[in-house]
Design a protein around this motif. Structure first.
Motif, PDB file in Angstrom:
ATOM      1  N   GLY A   1     -64.432  48.843  16.761  1.00 58.02           N
ATOM      2  CA  GLY A   1     -63.553  48.868  15.598  1.00 58.02           C
ATOM      3  C   GLY A   1     -63.954  49.909  14.557  1.00 58.02           C
ATOM      4  N   LEU A   2     -65.020  50.658  14.811  1.00 55.09           N
ATOM      5  CA  LEU A   2     -65.501  51.647  13.845  1.00 55.09           C
ATOM      6  C   LEU A   2     -64.636  52.903  13.835  1.00 55.09           C
ATOM      7  CD1 LEU A   2     -69.378  51.754  14.066  1.00 55.09           C
ATOM      8  CD2 LEU A   2     -68.003  51.230  12.098  1.00 55.09           C
ATOM      9  N   ASP A   3     -64.716  53.613  12.728  1.00 54.64           N
ATOM     10  CA  ASP A   3     -64.063  54.897  12.585  1.00 54.64           C
ATOM     11  C   ASP A   3     -64.752  55.910  13.500  1.00 54.64           C
ATOM     12  OD1 ASP A   3     -62.505  56.995  11.519  1.00 54.64           O
ATOM     13  OD2 ASP A   3     -64.050  57.429  10.025  1.00 54.64           O
ATOM     14  N   TYR A   4     -63.972  56.703  14.204  1.00 56.41           N
ATOM     15  CA  TYR A   4     -64.499  57.698  15.137  1.00 56.41           C
ATOM     16  C   TYR A   4     -65.380  58.720  14.413  1.00 56.41           C
ATOM     17  CZ  TYR A   4     -64.462  61.282  18.786  1.00 56.41           C
ATOM     18  OH  TYR A   4     -64.820  62.199  19.711  1.00 56.41           O
ATOM     19  N   GLY A   5     -65.019  59.073  13.202  1.00 56.90           N
ATOM     20  CA  GLY A   5     -65.786  60.046  12.430  1.00 56.90           C
ATOM     21  C   GLY A   5     -67.189  59.559  12.125  1.00 56.90           C
ATOM     22  N   ARG A   6     -67.339  58.276  11.882  1.00 57.83           N
ATOM     23  CA  ARG A   6     -68.663  57.701  11.603  1.00 57.83           C
ATOM     24  C   ARG A   6     -69.577  57.843  12.815  1.00 57.83           C
ATOM     25  NH1 ARG A   6     -72.711  56.027   8.894  1.00 57.83           N
ATOM     26  NH2 ARG A   6     -73.245  53.844   8.741  1.00 57.83           N
TER      27      ARG A   6
END
Length: 145
Positions: free
Chosen positions: A114-119
């Motif tokens: 569920g994390l942001d790809y950029g992170r």
């Protein structure tokens, strides 16, 4: 296996039994084996992360890899220790300095789906900048849920 037959001499005395009964020992060892087989997979969990599915095979490892985890809240962990994103470059440079310069340690990157790809890419960029290019993305094998 010997059989004790009654003899005419010394009716009141019995010869000592020299056989060892190994059945209880085998039973106990099998129970212990089952207990270890059930509990061993539970001991490998570190940071609770909901991993994405993939059809990739497991990676073979020759040394203990470094685990970097990102949980759903975006917290960053190196092995099981929580670190800030600002300290990550220093920690990674220490890992590279400790290891063999010819063969840097392998890194297992575990990130919540569920994390942001950029992170995730920022962490991968820090790994690349530190010279840790042997990075494996950990997933859950399809059908193992």
């Amino acid at each position: 296996m010997a059989i004790n037959l009654p003899s005419q001499r010394g009716r009141g005395r019995r010869a000592p039994m020299a056989d060892i009964n190994v059945t209880p020992l085998v039973d106990v060892m099998l129970v212990l084996l089952i207990i270890f087989m059930v509990t061993a997979p539970l001991l490998t969990a570190g940071v609770p992360v909901q991993l994405p599915d993939a059809r990739a095979k497991a990676v073979e490892q020759d040394q203990k890899p470094v685990e970097i985890s990102l949980d759903r809240a975006g917290k960053l962990y190196v092995d099981k220790d929580e670190v800030s994103e600002a300290l990550l470059p220093d920690i990674l440079s220490q890992l590279v300095a400790k290891g063999d310069p010819a063969k840097p340690p392998q890194v297992l990157l575990r990130a919540d789906k569920g994390l942001d790809y950029g992170r995730v890419m920022r962490v991968m960029g820090e790994l690349n900048r530190a010279g840790l290019n042997r990075v494996a993305l950990v997933t859950v094998e399809q059908g193992s849920k």
